[in-house]
Design an enzyme around this catalytic site. Structure first.
Site, mmCIF file in Angstrom:
data_model
loop_
_atom_site.group_PDB
_atom_site.id
_atom_site.type_symbol
_atom_site.label_atom_id
_atom_site.label_comp_id
_atom_site.label_asym_id
_atom_site.label_seq_id
_atom_site.Cartn_x
_atom_site.Cartn_y
_atom_site.Cartn_z
ATOM 1 N N ASN A 178 0.813 -1.226 0.000
ATOM 2 C CA ASN A 178 0.000 0.000 0.000
ATOM 3 C C ASN A 178 0.847 1.278 0.000
ATOM 4 O OD1 ASN A 178 0.977 -0.106 2.569
ATOM 5 N ND2 ASN A 178 -1.015 -0.007 3.605
ATOM 6 N N HIS A 179 2.124 1.145 -0.284
ATOM 7 C CA HIS A 179 2.978 2.339 -0.321
ATOM 8 C C HIS A 179 2.750 3.113 -1.623
ATOM 9 C CE1 HIS A 179 5.852 0.234 2.708
ATOM 10 N NE2 HIS A 179 4.757 0.691 3.267
ATOM 11 N N PHE A 180 2.907 4.434 -1.529
ATOM 12 C CA PHE A 180 2.580 5.242 -2.721
ATOM 13 C C PHE A 180 3.242 6.607 -2.663
ATOM 14 C CE2 PHE A 180 -0.721 6.253 0.413
ATOM 15 C CZ PHE A 180 -0.657 7.634 0.421
ATOM 16 N N HIS A 302 3.574 6.320 11.744
ATOM 17 C CA HIS A 302 2.353 5.669 12.229
ATOM 18 C C HIS A 302 2.530 4.186 12.598
ATOM 19 C CE1 HIS A 302 1.102 5.600 7.688
ATOM 20 N NE2 HIS A 302 1.634 4.434 7.973
ATOM 21 N N HIS A 372 -4.745 7.009 11.008
ATOM 22 C CA HIS A 372 -3.612 7.088 10.073
ATOM 23 C C HIS A 372 -4.029 6.923 8.623
ATOM 24 C CE1 HIS A 372 -3.833 2.824 9.329
ATOM 25 N NE2 HIS A 372 -2.647 2.756 8.777
ATOM 26 N N GLY A 373 -5.279 6.614 8.353
ATOM 27 C CA GLY A 373 -5.689 6.405 6.968
ATOM 28 C C GLY A 373 -7.142 5.978 6.930
#
Lengths: 449, 133
Positions: A178-180, A302, A372-373
């Site tokens: 899920n990194h972007f 986070h 955090h999201g």
């Protein structure tokens, strides 16, 4: 259970999964826990702790848990603001995204900056300040990192050879999952005073980065899960993945030092990506990053255990998928943010929006923590099933969102419906008085690992 | 391949089976490699692996973490795996294949202890395990 659990939810959010609730209960069984075991509204199932979990432990009687920090130690989000208007960037966005994709390694494996032993040691000890020495970040950037981009107490002797091997080759890389990197336009301003303090205004371009300590953090987590499981510390474990060691034990102290090394590494990893983004924008726009106003608003951790004083008491606060949220007036904040509170970065999913919040005084109820999201609502497996037969890139292009990704499989796992509605998540946080909305961001272009 | 992906809230849940402990360990190694696109037909490279577990479940996790390391960090592509369980939950084994710089189709970042189950039935050992992607 040694205490109760508290989950921040609202009727508009989907039901919290039973697995995640069980994990909140498991955390409440750990020794030395202070107050309640908390979960933010983006809570979902994790390993050991739930993602979105917050738990504070007494430094004398409490524990530190690798499962309470997560595999990706100091995974976090940063946001650069700019003086560019979204309208002027849109015509050349495709070229800009391609240049970012070429400049910043994304996806599986390494191919980042290769470090020798001395530099690796310096990175893990000095954190983001190392990048200032190397001329990659400016001195002023350090103010925007939590704790100035450096945690005290990293110790090379607590790292395995494998951990160092993995860390030396992956610096400056985005990774997968899920990194972007996301280019956004500021769509709405909710709090003018905080927006001014953060340098935000409607219509401008901002850039978010989400990554962490890569394979280095994973190896340290694995190393210390094994090391702690070998010992009996006199308390029952409801879940092996939740293994923990007393903070005062040799294992607890060693994990803290190794985790700190990873945290400093992750600050440098994101810092190198900020530097690369600035260089790409400079080449694209033909002027310096200072002229473009590409200033770092905030770099948030986070996945971390932080040692913070709450009142008179020093606590070890685990935040796994939760962001520190220091309220207005907190002396730890840089002067520019002291009257409005810490920026809290809350990325959403690929197709909807993200938020920048400011911490509120009510955050004292959550050990100064916020979400955090968006939080996953579908597993990766379910998301892939939902994406079958669809052209996600074309769907997003239809919404004027350009996507470049290292892996099509990753894109399928990250489809927008796989996440909760981030707007409902932040409304719940605002309703609880932990933080308030400052700006909503709309995605223009996304790079996925 | 004697493994299947389970529908699970987790990132990746696998059920793997073999006729005995040695076969289970071998098939689990090959299942991970298969999922990641890290299989190869043949090869002359080999690495010896030894782990010591606290129990059989722990030994399986540690063995698979070794397999992950050699695949994802060192670039080994697996043609075969041999595993020999020893006393006190020790496992000695060999991973056989070839080295490759080519990227993997999928990444498994960690093999976890979460929800780990071992089931023994006549002539069959089954493991259900969860991996972080």
């Amino acid at each position: 259970m040694r205490t109760s659990g508290l989950v921040y939810v609202s009727p508009a959010l989907q039901t919290v999964s039973e697995n995640a609730l069980n994990q909140v209960m498991n955390v409440a069984c750990l020794p030395g826990i202070v107050g309640q075991a908390l979960a933010m509204p983006d809570v979902h199932w994790g390993y050991g702790f739930p993602i979105g979990g917050v738990a504070a432990f007494d430094c004398d009687e409490g524990v530190i848990s690798p499962g309470g920090v997560g595999y990706d130690i100091n995974c976090g989000v940063g946001c650069l603001r700019s003086d560019l208007a979204a309208a002027e960037l849109k015509p050349s966005l495709e070229n800009l995204l391609a240049a970012l994709f070429a400049a910043i390694p994304a996806g599986l494996g390494g191919s980042g900056l290769k470090l020798g032993s001395k530099d690796f040691a310096a990175v893990t000890r000095e954190g983001a300040a190392w990048l200032v020495k190397q001329g990659r970040l400016a001195d002023g950037d350090l103010n925007a990192f939590e704790d100035g981009g450096r945690l005290e107490g990293a110790d090379q002797a607590t790292l395995s050879e494998r951990a160092a091997e993995r860390g030396r080759s992956q610096l400056g890389t985005l990774g997968s999952g899920n990194h972007f990197i996301e280019i956004d336009a500021v769509e709405t301003i909710y709090d003018q005073a905080a927006a001014r303090a953060f340098g935000l205004e409607s219509g401008q371009v901002v850039i978010q980065v989400h990554t962490g300590s890569r394979g280095f953090g994973y190896q340290v987590c694995d190393d210390y899960l094994h090391r702690m499981l070998k010992r009996s510390f006199g308390f029952e474990l409801p879940d092996r993945q939740l293994v923990a060691a007393p903070l005062a034990s040799a294992e607890g102290r060693a994990y803290r030092a190794a985790m700190t090394a990873c945290a400093n590494y992750a600050f440098v990893n994101r810092g190198l990506i900020y530097a690369a983004i600035r260089e790409v924008f400079e080449a694209h726009c033909g002027c310096s990053w200072e002229q473009l106003g590409l200033r770092l608003i905030q770099d948030c951790c986070h996945n971390i255990a932080k040692f913070d004083k709450i009142g008179d008491r020093e606590l070890c606060i685990h935040r796994k998928g939760a962001t520190r949220a220091l309220p207005p007036g907190d002396q730890r904040l840089p002067a520019a943010y002291r009257t409005v509170g810490q920026p809290v970065l809350v990325p959403g999913d690929l197709g909807r929006c993200s938020y920048i919040l400011a911490a509120s005084s009510g955050a004292s109820a959550s050990f100064f923590s916020a979400c955090h999201g968006a939080g996953r609502s579908l597993s990766r497996h379910q998301a892939k099933a939902g994406a079958r037969g669809r052209n996600l890139r074309a769907e997003l292009a239809g919404q004027n969102i350009q996507v470049l990704c290292a892996s099509q499989a990753t894109l399928a796992e990250e489809l927008p419906e796989a996440y909760k509605d981030v707007s409902q998540v932040v409304m719940t946080i605002e309703g609880a008085g932990l933080a308030r909305r400052v700006a909503r961001l709309g995605p223009l272009g996304v790079i996925k690992g | 391949m004697p493994y299947r992906q389970l529908d699970h809230e987790a990132d990746l849940a696998l059920e793997v089976w073999g006729a005995n402990q040695a076969a289970l360990l071998t098939e689990a190694a090959l299942a991970l490699a298969d999922f990641m696109g890290a299989r190869t037909e043949s090869g002359s490279a080999s690495v010896d692996v030894a782990v010591a577990g606290l129990d059989l479940a722990d030994a399986l996790v540690r063995w698979l973490q070794e397999v992950l390391y050699w695949i994802t960090v060192r670039g080994l592509r697996l043609a075969a795996a041999e595993a020999e369980p020893g006393p006190d939950f020790a496992v000695r084994g060999r991973l056989i294949g070839q080295w490759s710089q080519a990227g993997l189709a999928r990444e498994i970042k960690a093999v976890t202890y979460h929800g780990l189950e071992l089931v023994e039935s006549p002539g069959r050992q089954t493991a259900r395990l969860v991996c972080d992607l």
